[in-house]
Design an enzyme around this catalytic site. Structure first.
Site, PDB file in Angstrom:
ATOM      1  N   LYS A   1       0.796  -1.228   0.000  1.00  0.00           N
ATOM      2  CA  LYS A   1       0.000   0.000   0.000  1.00  0.00           C
ATOM      3  C   LYS A   1       0.832   1.284   0.000  1.00  0.00           C
ATOM      4  O   LYS A   1       0.391   2.337   0.449  1.00  0.00           O
ATOM      5  CB  LYS A   1      -1.001   0.040   1.176  1.00  0.00           C
TER       6      LYS A   1
ATOM      7  N   THR B   1       1.639  -0.029  -7.232  1.00  0.00           N
ATOM      8  CA  THR B   1       0.992  -0.125  -8.546  1.00  0.00           C
ATOM      9  C   THR B   1       1.296   1.133  -9.371  1.00  0.00           C
ATOM     10  O   THR B   1       1.589   1.057 -10.572  1.00  0.00           O
ATOM     11  CB  THR B   1      -0.526  -0.293  -8.345  1.00  0.00           C
TER      12      THR B   1
ATOM     13  N   HIS C   1       6.780  -7.611  -2.195  1.00  0.00           N
ATOM     14  CA  HIS C   1       6.609  -6.926  -0.907  1.00  0.00           C
ATOM     15  C   HIS C   1       7.509  -7.552   0.161  1.00  0.00           C
ATOM     16  O   HIS C   1       7.399  -7.196   1.335  1.00  0.00           O
ATOM     17  CB  HIS C   1       5.159  -7.041  -0.423  1.00  0.00           C
TER      18      HIS C   1
ATOM     19  N   SER D   1      -2.250   9.828 -13.548  1.00  0.00           N
ATOM     20  CA  SER D   1      -3.074  10.531 -12.551  1.00  0.00           C
ATOM     21  C   SER D   1      -3.996   9.523 -11.862  1.00  0.00           C
ATOM     22  O   SER D   1      -4.322   8.469 -12.421  1.00  0.00           O
ATOM     23  CB  SER D   1      -3.906  11.620 -13.218  1.00  0.00           C
TER      24      SER D   1
ATOM     25  N   MET E   1      -5.844   6.228 -13.590  1.00  0.00           N
ATOM     26  CA  MET E   1      -5.499   4.860 -13.164  1.00  0.00           C
ATOM     27  C   MET E   1      -6.710   4.157 -12.551  1.00  0.00           C
ATOM     28  O   MET E   1      -6.910   2.965 -12.745  1.00  0.00           O
ATOM     29  CB  MET E   1      -4.302   4.869 -12.203  1.00  0.00           C
TER      30      MET E   1
ATOM     31  N   PHE F   1      -9.899  -0.831  -5.337  1.00  0.00           N
ATOM     32  CA  PHE F   1      -8.458  -0.862  -5.064  1.00  0.00           C
ATOM     33  C   PHE F   1      -7.900   0.566  -5.160  1.00  0.00           C
ATOM     34  O   PHE F   1      -7.160   1.023  -4.290  1.00  0.00           O
ATOM     35  CB  PHE F   1      -7.763  -1.772  -6.087  1.00  0.00           C
ATOM     36  N   MET F   2      -8.258   1.268  -6.221  1.00  0.00           N
ATOM     37  CA  MET F   2      -7.875   2.682  -6.361  1.00  0.00           C
ATOM     38  C   MET F   2      -8.894   3.466  -5.562  1.00  0.00           C
ATOM     39  O   MET F   2      -9.970   3.800  -6.060  1.00  0.00           O
ATOM     40  CB  MET F   2      -7.911   3.104  -7.835  1.00  0.00           C
ATOM     41  N   ARG F   3      -8.616   3.771  -4.337  1.00  0.00           N
ATOM     42  CA  ARG F   3      -9.616   4.167  -3.352  1.00  0.00           C
ATOM     43  C   ARG F   3      -9.665   5.672  -3.166  1.00  0.00           C
ATOM     44  O   ARG F   3     -10.593   6.342  -3.582  1.00  0.00           O
ATOM     45  CB  ARG F   3      -9.263   3.449  -2.038  1.00  0.00           C
TER      46      ARG F   3
ATOM     47  N   GLY G   1      -6.250   7.706  -2.723  1.00  0.00           N
ATOM     48  CA  GLY G   1      -5.028   8.251  -3.317  1.00  0.00           C
ATOM     49  C   GLY G   1      -4.614   9.579  -2.708  1.00  0.00           C
ATOM     50  O   GLY G   1      -4.175  10.482  -3.418  1.00  0.00           O
TER      51      GLY G   1
HETATM   52  S1  PPS Z   1      -0.506  -2.987  -3.182  1.00  0.00           S
HETATM   53  O1  PPS Z   1      -1.759  -3.769  -2.987  1.00  0.00           O
HETATM   54  O2  PPS Z   1       0.379  -3.159  -2.036  1.00  0.00           O
HETATM   55  O3  PPS Z   1       0.181  -3.273  -4.425  1.00  0.00           O
HETATM   56  O4  PPS Z   1      -1.001  -1.475  -3.162  1.00  0.00           O
HETATM   57  P1  PPS Z   1      -0.174  -0.210  -3.682  1.00  0.00           P
HETATM   58  O5  PPS Z   1      -0.288  -0.136  -5.144  1.00  0.00           O
HETATM   59  O6  PPS Z   1       1.169  -0.194  -3.073  1.00  0.00           O
HETATM   60  O7  PPS Z   1      -0.947   0.971  -3.009  1.00  0.00           O
HETATM   61  C1  PPS Z   1      -2.304   1.258  -3.280  1.00  0.00           C
HETATM   62  C2  PPS Z   1      -2.507   2.697  -2.860  1.00  0.00           C
HETATM   63  O8  PPS Z   1      -1.938   3.553  -3.861  1.00  0.00           O
HETATM   64  C3  PPS Z   1      -2.957   4.412  -4.347  1.00  0.00           C
HETATM   65  N1  PPS Z   1      -2.702   4.772  -5.743  1.00  0.00           N
HETATM   66  C4  PPS Z   1      -2.537   6.022  -6.160  1.00  0.00           C
HETATM   67  N2  PPS Z   1      -2.504   7.200  -5.472  1.00  0.00           N
HETATM   68  C5  PPS Z   1      -2.360   8.327  -6.201  1.00  0.00           C
HETATM   69  N3  PPS Z   1      -2.257   8.357  -7.567  1.00  0.00           N
HETATM   70  C6  PPS Z   1      -2.260   7.207  -8.269  1.00  0.00           C
HETATM   71  N4  PPS Z   1      -2.175   7.236  -9.593  1.00  0.00           N
HETATM   72  C7  PPS Z   1      -2.407   5.969  -7.573  1.00  0.00           C
HETATM   73  N5  PPS Z   1      -2.474   4.684  -7.940  1.00  0.00           N
HETATM   74  C8  PPS Z   1      -2.656   3.966  -6.816  1.00  0.00           C
HETATM   75  C9  PPS Z   1      -4.226   3.593  -4.171  1.00  0.00           C
HETATM   76  O9  PPS Z   1      -5.368   4.395  -4.269  1.00  0.00           O
HETATM   77  C10 PPS Z   1      -3.990   3.039  -2.774  1.00  0.00           C
HETATM   78  O10 PPS Z   1      -4.049   4.043  -1.762  1.00  0.00           O
HETATM   79  P2  PPS Z   1      -5.382   4.386  -0.933  1.00  0.00           P
HETATM   80  O11 PPS Z   1      -4.915   5.307   0.150  1.00  0.00           O
HETATM   81  O12 PPS Z   1      -5.937   3.111  -0.421  1.00  0.00           O
HETATM   82  O13 PPS Z   1      -6.298   5.076  -1.900  1.00  0.00           O
END
Ligand code: PPS
Length: 322
Positions: free
Chosen positions: A66, A70, A132, A250, A254, A284-286, A288
């Protein structure tokens, strides 16, 4: 059970596992040699991973879950592939940039695919590999062959909040967020202990084969991180391409991109485990965002997290997000 793992049997560890439904409901074990907590089903592959053959031109992306994995995977893949967004949209990220231990952890994830370790072994160089695992649980040759390693860290409070929601997405978890944070500090949750994950890579951050940056760096100035990663990967990139990548990477783009947003896999997995369908807003993309932990964790837990962090960082020169 192999001698490389010890099952966590404390009442707190039992309660934690019983609070889970879905793929993570498994005995949790402490792995040797790192002390990392993982699911007992991973134990079968520990030696295979430790003895895995590393190639000098590999690019390894290592993170605590997290922390922007990604996001960084998509960025790295695009830099390594001439910013080919058309191919990136067509091929799911898991095929382009495999997750080394995913089959060991969640076999359902790769149901119609080869075992993730086989997949990585068979890839044509230069391979892009996500993991990880902490440094001492990764292939031993990482330390001797010295491939490129990119490590991304995120403010621990935000990582905990994101991880909690991850557990609600890929399964169900009956704990409250504060209870989850307590389990996190007690090293009951997979990939913990957190600071033992971050600090070994922090200590390597000035090695020529290592790049260390944060989720917060990406949020603050993605273009700068893109340029840093490009230099590290020895890829030339024009300012026009930087601007294109900033747009392509962005959060909104994503979130709506099925090649990276995991929507289809989550849906299938929840159906397999007969879990309730989730509201369409749970993704999953919650969020950010930076700083959510400060808004949603209780004052008491935030205070305890600060103390816990202070204690873990005693004697370290760590200056990254915490
Ligand atoms: S995992 O399951 O460990 O691979 O997750 P990981 O990809 O490391 O982390 C997921 C969090 O990254 C956020 N995320 C982003 N934030 C901003 N911009 C972009 N483009 C983006 N892509 C992924 C994703 O929303 C998760 O964070 P949270 O806080 O849950 O939204």
């Amino acid at each position: 059970m192999s001698a490389t793992a010890e099952v966590l049997t404390s009442p707190a560890a039992r309660r934690y596992v019983e609070s889970l439904r879905g793929p993570y409901r498994d005995d949790h074990v402490r792995l040797e040699p790192s002390g990392c907590v993982l699911l007992s089903k991973v134990t079968a592959d520990v030696h295979r991973i430790l003895d895995f053959a590393v190639r000098p031109d590999d690019v390894w992306l290592v993170t605590f879950p997290k922390s922007g994995t990604t996001w960084s995977q998509e960025l790295i893949w695009l830099l390594m592939n001439n910013c080919d967004v058309e191919q990136a949209k067509q091929v799911p990220l898991i095929h382009r940039f495999p997750f080394l231990e995913i089959t060991s952890l969640m076999p359902e994830f790769t149901r119609n695919m080869p075992h993730s370790i086989d997949h990585v072994e068979r890839m044509v160089s230069p391979r892009l590999i996500k993991s990880h695992l902490p440094l001492d649980q990764l292939p031993k040759q990482i330390k001797t062959v010295k491939p490129k390693v990119i490590y991304v860290v995120r403010n621990v409070q935000d990582a905990i909040v994101s991880f909690y929601h991850h557990y609600q997405l890929w399964g169900d978890c009956d704990l409250t967020l504060d209870q989850f944070a307590e389990c996190f500090m007690d090293d009951l949750i997979m990939y913990c202990p957190y600071w033992d994950h971050v600090l070994p890579f922090w200590n390597l951050r000035n090695e020529p084969n290592v790049l260390f940056y944060s989720y917060e760096d990406m949020k603050k100035d993605l273009a700068s991180v893109i340029r840093r990663v490009a230099i590290f990967l020895q890829k030339t990139i024009t300012e026009k391409q930087v601007a294109q990548l900033v747009d392509y990477l962005s959060f909104d783009k994503m979130r709506d991109n099925p090649a990276v947003n995991y929507d289809p896999v989550v849906e299938q997995l929840r159906a397999d485990y007969k879990l309730q369908p989730l509201p369409s807003s749970t993704k999953f993309m919650r969020r950010g965002q930076v700083g959510e932990g400060k808004q949603v964790l209780s004052e008491d837990i935030q205070r305890r997290l600060r103390q816990w962090t202070e204690a873990a960082l005693q004697g370290s020169d760590y200056t990254g997000p915490r």
